[in-house]
Scaffold this active site. Structure first.
Site, mmCIF file in Angstrom:
data_model
loop_
_atom_site.group_PDB
_atom_site.id
_atom_site.type_symbol
_atom_site.label_atom_id
_atom_site.label_comp_id
_atom_site.label_asym_id
_atom_site.label_seq_id
_atom_site.Cartn_x
_atom_site.Cartn_y
_atom_site.Cartn_z
ATOM 1 N N ASP A 1 -7.023 4.157 1.260
ATOM 2 C CA ASP A 1 -6.560 3.367 2.424
ATOM 3 C C ASP A 1 -4.974 3.703 2.855
ATOM 4 O OD1 ASP A 1 -8.990 2.369 2.833
ATOM 5 O OD2 ASP A 1 -8.729 0.495 1.908
ATOM 6 N N ALA B 1 3.304 -3.295 -3.696
ATOM 7 C CA ALA B 1 2.977 -2.200 -4.842
ATOM 8 C C ALA B 1 1.976 -2.867 -5.860
ATOM 9 C CB ALA B 1 3.925 -1.067 -5.460
ATOM 10 N N ASP C 1 12.838 -15.064 -0.886
ATOM 11 C CA ASP C 1 13.324 -13.499 -0.871
ATOM 12 C C ASP C 1 13.239 -12.893 0.393
ATOM 13 O OD1 ASP C 1 13.384 -14.076 -3.567
ATOM 14 O OD2 ASP C 1 11.482 -13.127 -4.082
ATOM 15 N N ASN D 1 11.987 -2.753 -0.001
ATOM 16 C CA ASN D 1 10.715 -2.930 -0.922
ATOM 17 C C ASN D 1 10.000 -1.445 -1.101
ATOM 18 O OD1 ASN D 1 11.084 -5.400 -1.794
ATOM 19 N ND2 ASN D 1 9.799 -6.128 -0.062
ATOM 20 N N GLU D 2 9.690 -1.082 0.405
ATOM 21 C CA GLU D 2 8.535 -0.011 0.024
ATOM 22 C C GLU D 2 8.311 0.638 1.655
ATOM 23 O OE1 GLU D 2 6.967 -3.435 1.634
ATOM 24 O OE2 GLU D 2 6.596 -3.206 -0.632
ATOM 25 N N ARG E 1 -8.019 10.850 -0.827
ATOM 26 C CA ARG E 1 -8.605 10.034 0.280
ATOM 27 C C ARG E 1 -8.461 8.500 -0.331
ATOM 28 N NH1 ARG E 1 -13.844 10.006 1.463
ATOM 29 N NH2 ARG E 1 -13.476 9.709 3.685
#
Length: 290
Positions: free
Chosen positions: A176, A190, A72, A146-147, A174
């Site tokens: 990460d 995700a 991929d 992807n992101e 709040r």
């Protein structure tokens, strides 16, 4: 062979298992079929010296279709270089079954013959387009298949964000960080943040917080046509990183704003007619069969 595809780009991961044999079989078939072949420089050493080679930009300009042999990640890397030129991709999988590369080496020649003859399923997938704004001016931009990820850049500190959808306030958090994902990326980072799996051609975007301080802050799915705006909340210890498919934007400031929307054009993957996304999910994720 009558085909809309006359010039075929061959792209491979040079150190992948079985790569030499698989590329050799595909190359021999394409030569026998009388098609033009353009080999990407990175795997040129696996072909005869007489093979015609080219860089990714040259492949993008000259190829009618790209056959990608690897995993991929190899296909996504090729897609980032080729999608702006509308070059469709076919994925030959080496190793574990991929979400994108779905043709096994043993079937490569037969499946490729069918696809080049027009017996295939074309799938359009839209990347994300992101830009970093400072005082209303774009200072960096990028695309993500992807992101797009916004995070603190530190494993020991959180980041405070405000998110709006089409100019309407969604929430502050709040955490990460925040993952803004395409349907393609919904089976990547995700997913590890608790996000849902989206069907690849769905016109939607996932927003998935990374380890949110408020546990009720859950992933949300929005229209793929929406504009996502992310701003930073005041913080004395501010630090932030923004990346598109792991490619970072430089020098992100506390007053900067990130805008993310669907890219103007999709990239296309060509699958065999028996392609089944749900079967791939069952296999990859060890879901039960009937």
């Amino acid at each position: 062979m009558p085909s809309q595809f006359r010039t075929i780009a061959l792209i491979g991961k040079p150190d992948a298992p079985r790569i030499a044999d698989t590329l050799a079989a595909i190359h021999s078939y394409l030569l026998t079929s009388g098609l033009e072949i353009l080999v990407e420089h990175g795997c040129a050493g696996l072909f005869p010296r007489s093979a015609r080679t080219g860089t990714m930009p040259e492949l993008a300009r000259q190829a009618d279709i790209a056959v990608v042999v690897g995993g991929d990640g190899t296909l996504l890397g090729a897609a980032r270089s080729l999608y702006a030129h509308g070059v469709p991709l076919v994925g030959i999988n080496l190793g574990r079954l991929g979400f994108l590369v779905d043709i096994s080496p043993n079937e490569a020649v037969d499946k490729l013959h069918a696809i080049l003859s027009g017996a295939c399923r074309a799938e359009e997938r839209y990347p994300l387009a992101a830009r970093l704004l400072r005082n209303g001016q774009t200072i960096a931009q990028g695309s993500a298949i992807n992101e797009v990820v916004v995070h603190s850049g530190s494993a020991t500190s959180m980041i405070e964000l405000e998110t709006a959808i089409d100019g309407v306030f969604l929430n502050s958090q709040r955490s990460d960080g925040l993952i803004v994902s395409t349907p393609t990326g919904s089976t990547a980072y995700a997913l590890s943040a608790g996000g849902p799996i989206l069907y690849p051609t769905l016109n939607a975007t996932v927003l998935a917080p990374i380890n949110p301080h408020t546990l009720s802050n859950r992933p949300i799915v929005i229209s793929g046509d929406s504009l996502v705006t992310i701003a930073f909340r005041p913080n004395k210890e501010f630090r932030a990183q923004v990346s598109c498919d792991n490619v970072p934007f430089p020098d992100v400031g506390i007053e900067d704003r990130i805008e993310i929307r669907k890219a103007e054009r999709p990239f296309r993957i060509l699958h065999p007619t028996d392609y089944d996304f749900f079967q791939i999910l069952r296999h990859k994720l060890n879901w039960s069969n009937r």
